[in-house]
Write a protein that holds these residues in place. Sequence first.
Motif, short mmCIF file in Angstrom:
data_model
loop_
_atom_site.label_atom_id
_atom_site.label_comp_id
_atom_site.label_asym_id
_atom_site.label_seq_id
_atom_site.Cartn_x
_atom_site.Cartn_y
_atom_site.Cartn_z
N ASP A 194 -0.10 -4.07 6.09
CA ASP A 194 -0.59 -3.58 7.39
C ASP A 194 -2.05 -3.97 7.61
O ASP A 194 -2.75 -3.36 8.41
N ASP A 228 6.08 4.85 5.22
CA ASP A 228 7.00 3.93 5.92
C ASP A 228 7.27 2.67 5.10
O ASP A 228 8.20 1.93 5.38
N HIS A 229 6.46 2.44 4.06
CA HIS A 229 6.65 1.27 3.18
C HIS A 229 7.34 1.62 1.86
O HIS A 229 7.84 0.73 1.18
N HIS A 257 -7.23 -0.87 5.97
CA HIS A 257 -6.13 0.01 6.42
C HIS A 257 -6.01 1.21 5.47
O HIS A 257 -5.90 2.34 5.90
N HIS A 304 1.83 3.76 1.91
CA HIS A 304 2.22 4.50 3.11
C HIS A 304 3.73 4.72 3.10
O HIS A 304 4.49 3.82 2.76
N HIS A 308 0.86 -1.18 0.00
CA HIS A 308 0.00 0.00 0.00
C HIS A 308 0.89 1.23 0.00
O HIS A 308 2.11 1.13 0.15
ZN LIG Z 1 0.38 1.43 6.51
#
Ligand SMILES: [Zn+2]
Length: 217
Positions: free
Chosen positions: A153, A57-58, A134, A55, A53
């Motif tokens: 997540d 942090d990914h 999420h 985000h 996804h």
């Molecule tokens: Zn996430």
Amino acid sequence: MIVEKIVPAYYDSNVYIINKKILIDAGMTPDYVLPRLEKIVPVSNIELIVLTHAHFDHFGAAPAIIQKSGAQLGIYETEADALKHAEFSSALNFGQACPDLTPDVFYHDGDKIPIGKGENGEEEYLEVIHTPGHTSGCMCLYEKNSKSLFSGDTIFSEGGIGRSDFGNSTPEKMTQSIQKLTTLDIQNLYPGHGSPTHKNAKHSVDLSLKFSERMNP
Ligand SMILES: [Zn+2]
């Protein structure tokens, strides 16, 4: 399927390296991820980065990996716009600007991402499972020969579930998404954060469903 993992720093996501050439998520911090990736495989070997996804942090480390490898970037089709959205990508939460990142491959539910040949010479795939909750365009990836689920997540080990209170979350779909995962034969659970589960993984997924039913009725 060979799965290797970079243990993340701070809030970075887990980074899984599949068959020495495909990444599932890229982590957030290039200065942390790149040298650790290089210890496992030459970065130039990476052909594809699949994001569970959008985000930060990914995917924060993805531009640096792409610059060194020329890897393609793949994401669920309806999630792609969030990569450039300061709020939906959570880049704002991490005090960062969205990098200029344009996906090359767009996935849909049921797509099969080839990862190479298995032990018996047959093609192996990561199957795309759309799991909104999420975020609206979240996906999980399932490899059936090793019964492995990469859950991003959506769910975590020991019955955890991802937050569904972001601007582009769809909490009303979370339980239904996890329900789909409980129908799979899962031996190995590889979540986006925290430790993988190799024992009683199915039980862990069932616990996540119960948790979600309480949190997102
Ligand atoms: Zn996430």
